[in-house]
Write an enzyme that holds these catalytic residues in place. Structure first.
Site, PDB file in Angstrom:
ATOM      1  CB  ILE A  49      -1.041   0.190   1.349  1.00 25.79           C
ATOM      2  CG1 ILE A  49      -1.655  -1.322   1.149  1.00 25.79           C
ATOM      3  CG2 ILE A  49      -1.899   1.300   1.029  1.00 25.79           C
ATOM      4  CD1 ILE A  49      -2.700  -1.349   2.575  1.00 25.79           C
ATOM      5  CE1 TYR A  50       5.247   5.596   2.987  1.00 23.89           C
ATOM      6  CE2 TYR A  50       7.074   4.205   2.144  1.00 23.89           C
ATOM      7  CZ  TYR A  50       6.484   5.274   2.610  1.00 23.89           C
ATOM      8  OH  TYR A  50       7.334   6.671   2.723  1.00 23.89           O
ATOM      9  CB  SER A  51       5.231   0.089  -2.594  1.00 23.77           C
ATOM     10  OG  SER A  51       6.196  -0.305  -1.516  1.00 23.77           O
TER      11      SER A  51
END
Length: 225
Positions: A131-133
Site C-alpha cells: 500500500i505504501y509503495s
C-alpha cells in the site's frame, strides 16, 4: 526584501521538522502543519480546512509535502480496502489537496517551488508494504504530471525519493522489513533527516531553475533507475 514563505506539511517531526529547520536557516518564514505539535493543526485530507487557511497564511512561496503514513506491514493478500483508502487519502489525496489549495497563488505570482515526498518504495516496491509503495508511486506520477502542466509558469514541482531514514515514522516498521530495506543500501546505513533536508532546501530555492517534474533519489546508492 520580504523573506519568502514556506509551508511544510507533516512538519511536527521527522523529515518535515528537519526540513523546516533547514529552510529557516536559509531565511525563509516557515509555517509547519500537522495533526499536532506544529504551528498549525490541520489534516491534509480535509481540503476545505486547508482552503480556510489561505487568508490566514498569506502567500505561500514554497510548499513541502512531507505529511504521510506508512500503513500496515502486511502481505498484499492480507490487506483490506479500508487500509488502502486510509494510506491513499493521506499520501496521495493529501498531496493533491495542498497542491490545489496553494499552487494557484504561486502561479499568479509567477514563482513557486513544490517538493513532494515520495520514496524509494515507490520506485522499487517494498515487500509487505504494497500500500505504501503504491501510494508513493502515485506521488511520483503526480509530480511528473503537474510539473509538466506548470512548466512555463515559474512554479517548479519536484519530488524526492528517500531510502529508509532515521525518523519516528520508521519506528513502527517491522524489524525484519527494516532490516531488509536497509540491506539494499550500498552504503550499509540508513539516512539522516538533515541529509534529506539539505536536498529539499536546494529544490526550494532559486538554485534550481531548469528542473521540474523530476524525482531526486537520496538513497545511499540503492536507486537503480
Amino acid at each position: 526584501m520580504t523573506a519568502r514563505t514556506a509551508l511544510v506539511t507533516g512538519g511536527a517531526r521527522g523529515l518535515g521538522a528537519a526540513t523546516a529547520r533547514r529552510l529557516r536557516d536559509d531565511g525563509l518564514d516557515v509555517t509547519t502543519l500537522d495533526l499536532a505539535g506544529a504551528d498549525i493543526t490541520a489534516d491534509v485530507t480535509d481540503e476545505k480546512a486547508l482552503r480556510c487557511l489561505v487568508d490566514d497564511l498569506g502567500p505561500v512561496d514554497v510548499l513541502v509535502n512531507s505529511a504521510g503514513i506508512v500503513g500496515p506491514n502486511e502481505p498484499l493478500l492480507k490487506t483490506t480496502p479500508e487500509q488502502w483508502r486510509r494510506v491513499f487519502d493521506v499520501n496521495v489525496l493529501g498531496t493533491v489537496n495542498t497542491l490545489r489549495t496553494f499552487v494557484p497563488g504561486m502561479r499568479e505570482r509567477g514563482w513557486g517551488r513544490v517538493v513532494n515526498f515520495a520514496s524509494m518504495a515507490g520506485k522499487d516496491g517494498n515487500p509487505d508494504l504494497s500500500i505504501y509503495s503504491a501510494s508513493k508511486a502515485a506521488v511520483i506520477a503526480l509530480t511528473k504530471s503537474i510539473g509538466k502542466e506548470l512548466a512555463t509558469s515559474g512554479v517548479l514541482v519536484n519530488a524526492i525519493a528517500p531510502a529508509v531514514i532515521a525518523t519516528p515514522m520508521n519506528e513502527a516498521t517491522a524489524p525484519e522489513v527494516l532490516a531488509h530495506i536497509t540491506s539494499l543500501i550500498p552504503m550499509r546505513r540508513i539516512g539522516r533527516p538533515e541529509e534529506v533536508a539539505e536536498l529539499v532546501a536546494f529544490l526550494s530555492s532559486d538554485r534550481v531553475s531548469f528542473s521540474t517534474g523530476a524525482v531526486y533519489d537520496i538513497s545511499g546508492g540503492r536507486a537503480t533507475y
